[in-house]
Design an enzyme around this catalytic site. Structure first.
Site, mmCIF file in Angstrom:
data_model
loop_
_atom_site.group_PDB
_atom_site.id
_atom_site.type_symbol
_atom_site.label_atom_id
_atom_site.label_comp_id
_atom_site.label_asym_id
_atom_site.label_seq_id
_atom_site.Cartn_x
_atom_site.Cartn_y
_atom_site.Cartn_z
ATOM 1 N N HIS A 126 14.705 -45.725 15.335
ATOM 2 C CA HIS A 126 13.512 -46.583 15.200
ATOM 3 C C HIS A 126 13.812 -48.043 15.535
ATOM 4 O O HIS A 126 12.871 -48.852 15.633
ATOM 5 C CB HIS A 126 12.939 -46.513 13.786
ATOM 6 C CG HIS A 126 12.394 -45.161 13.420
ATOM 7 N ND1 HIS A 126 11.461 -44.508 14.196
ATOM 8 C CD2 HIS A 126 12.668 -44.339 12.372
ATOM 9 C CE1 HIS A 126 11.171 -43.326 13.621
ATOM 10 N NE2 HIS A 126 11.899 -43.204 12.535
ATOM 11 N N ASP A 163 14.550 -35.438 15.840
ATOM 12 C CA ASP A 163 14.111 -35.937 14.533
ATOM 13 C C ASP A 163 12.596 -35.709 14.409
ATOM 14 O O ASP A 163 11.879 -35.734 15.409
ATOM 15 C CB ASP A 163 14.424 -37.437 14.454
ATOM 16 C CG ASP A 163 14.262 -38.003 13.056
ATOM 17 O OD1 ASP A 163 15.286 -38.186 12.372
ATOM 18 O OD2 ASP A 163 13.116 -38.268 12.653
ATOM 19 N N HIS A 165 10.438 -37.617 13.292
ATOM 20 C CA HIS A 165 9.713 -38.847 13.636
ATOM 21 C C HIS A 165 9.977 -39.233 15.094
ATOM 22 O O HIS A 165 11.099 -39.056 15.576
ATOM 23 C CB HIS A 165 10.163 -39.992 12.726
ATOM 24 C CG HIS A 165 10.004 -39.692 11.261
ATOM 25 N ND1 HIS A 165 11.060 -39.281 10.484
ATOM 26 C CD2 HIS A 165 8.912 -39.716 10.475
ATOM 27 C CE1 HIS A 165 10.619 -39.067 9.242
ATOM 28 N NE2 HIS A 165 9.325 -39.321 9.211
ATOM 29 N N ASP A 244 15.098 -34.059 9.518
ATOM 30 C CA ASP A 244 13.998 -34.185 8.563
ATOM 31 C C ASP A 244 12.792 -33.321 8.935
ATOM 32 O O ASP A 244 11.792 -33.310 8.226
ATOM 33 C CB ASP A 244 13.584 -35.654 8.383
ATOM 34 C CG ASP A 244 13.621 -36.434 9.674
ATOM 35 O OD1 ASP A 244 13.768 -35.834 10.764
ATOM 36 O OD2 ASP A 244 13.501 -37.679 9.608
#
Ligand SMILES: [Zn+2]
Length: 308
Positions: A126, A163, A165, A244
């Site tokens: 991120h 991931d 996200h 995740d």
């Protein structure tokens, strides 16, 4: 010649307060699992070095790096984002996490390791060129990839991000950089609420609705990632390895299982065997429930190091 396992005790000194999901215990849980599964017997351990300013500058603006260094607190916490904090050890941990990706690059390209797993935190995908966010400070894989491109004559690198996200920071750094093909699959409608817009030919970002499950994930890999990778013929592959998306991790709701992480790693290794001389570097990103995280990493690493 064994695959490299790169980590550092400094990475566990960074913490963002009690009950923060991106906690130091993540690394211990992974290490314990790899140890008890016997996988560390097949890997060569390395301490992650500190990334240098020159290495960071390949992926981040020097102004941002300077601001982050100035923000490092002598005690307590410094908030840099609503859910991202620095403690007195964060800067060192972040430098080691990025340095791990650089060392992995050096080892793999020197032929001293066929592949590498960087068991590091803070995570990185991120972190944009000029901002920390979402538990991330430096974009570890981006620093490693740019090191390979800048110093080793590598011309085509694939970045694979599974991931749950979207890796908005990696997209920000590599948008328009045709030397890098980014392939990601993420859950739509959750943090950081990006990835749905087409941002260029080198971005293969596939958003899946929540509760898609492993079959939809595998279909997306087969129909979007693999054809793009086949055309691109990467000389190296980096993985933003976030776990995740596991069914038991409440950060996402996409419903993957250990077998899905094992399968996707097999697909990546097959591409690497065909086009990349087997050169794969995996860097830990998310994964917050300790037990499914550790089990998923073990499933991933077992394939990465050729023990499957
Ligand atoms: Zn994540």
């Amino acid at each position: 010649m064994l695959p490299a396992y790169i980590t550092h005790s400094d990475c566990a000194k960074h913490e963002m307060g009690i009950n923060h999901p991106e906690c130091p215990e993540r690394l211990g849980a992974i290490n314990d699992m790899l140890l008890t599964k016997g996988l560390l017997d097949y890997m060569s351990p390395h301490d992650a070095p500190l990334a240098t300013l020159e290495q960071l500058a390949h992926a981040h603006s020097s102004r941002y790096v300077g601001e982050l260094m100035a923000a490092s607190p002598a005690e307590g916490y410094c908030k840099v984002d609503p859910d991202t904090d620095m403690n007195p050890h964060t800067l060192t941990a972040a430098l080691r996490a990025a340095g791990a990706a650089v060392l992995a690059t050096e080892l793999v390209l020197a032929g001293d390791a066929p592949s590498a797993f960087c068991c590091v935190r803070p995570p990185g995908h991120h972190a944009t060129r000029a901002a920390a966010m979402g538990f991330c400070f430096f974009n570890n894989v981006a620093v490693g990839i740019r090191h390979a491109l800048t110093h080793h004559g590598i011309e085509r690198v694939a970045l694979i991000d599974f991931d749950v996200h979207h890796g908005n920071g990696s997209e920000d750094i590599f948008r328009g950089d045709e030397r890098v093909l980014m392939c990601s699959i993420f859950e739509q409608g959750i943090y950081p609420f990006t990835g749905d817009d087409a941002t260029g030919p080198n971005m293969v970002n596939v958003g899946l609705p929540s509760r898609s499950g492993g079959a939809a994930f595998r279909n997306a890999v087969g129909s979007h990632w693999l054809p793009a990778l086949e055309t691109f013929r990467p000389e190296m592959i980096y993985i933003s390895a976030g776990f995740d998306g596991h069914r038991d991790d409440d950060m996402g709701n996409i419903g993957l299982l250990e077998a899905d992480y094992e399968w996707v790693t097999q697909q990546i290794m097959a591409v690497a065997a065909k086009h990349s001389q087997g050169r794969v570097i995996s860097c830990l990103e998310g994964g917050y429930m300790l037990s499914p995280l550790a089990r998923s990493v073990a499933a991933h690493v077992r394939v990465l190091i050729g023990c499957d």
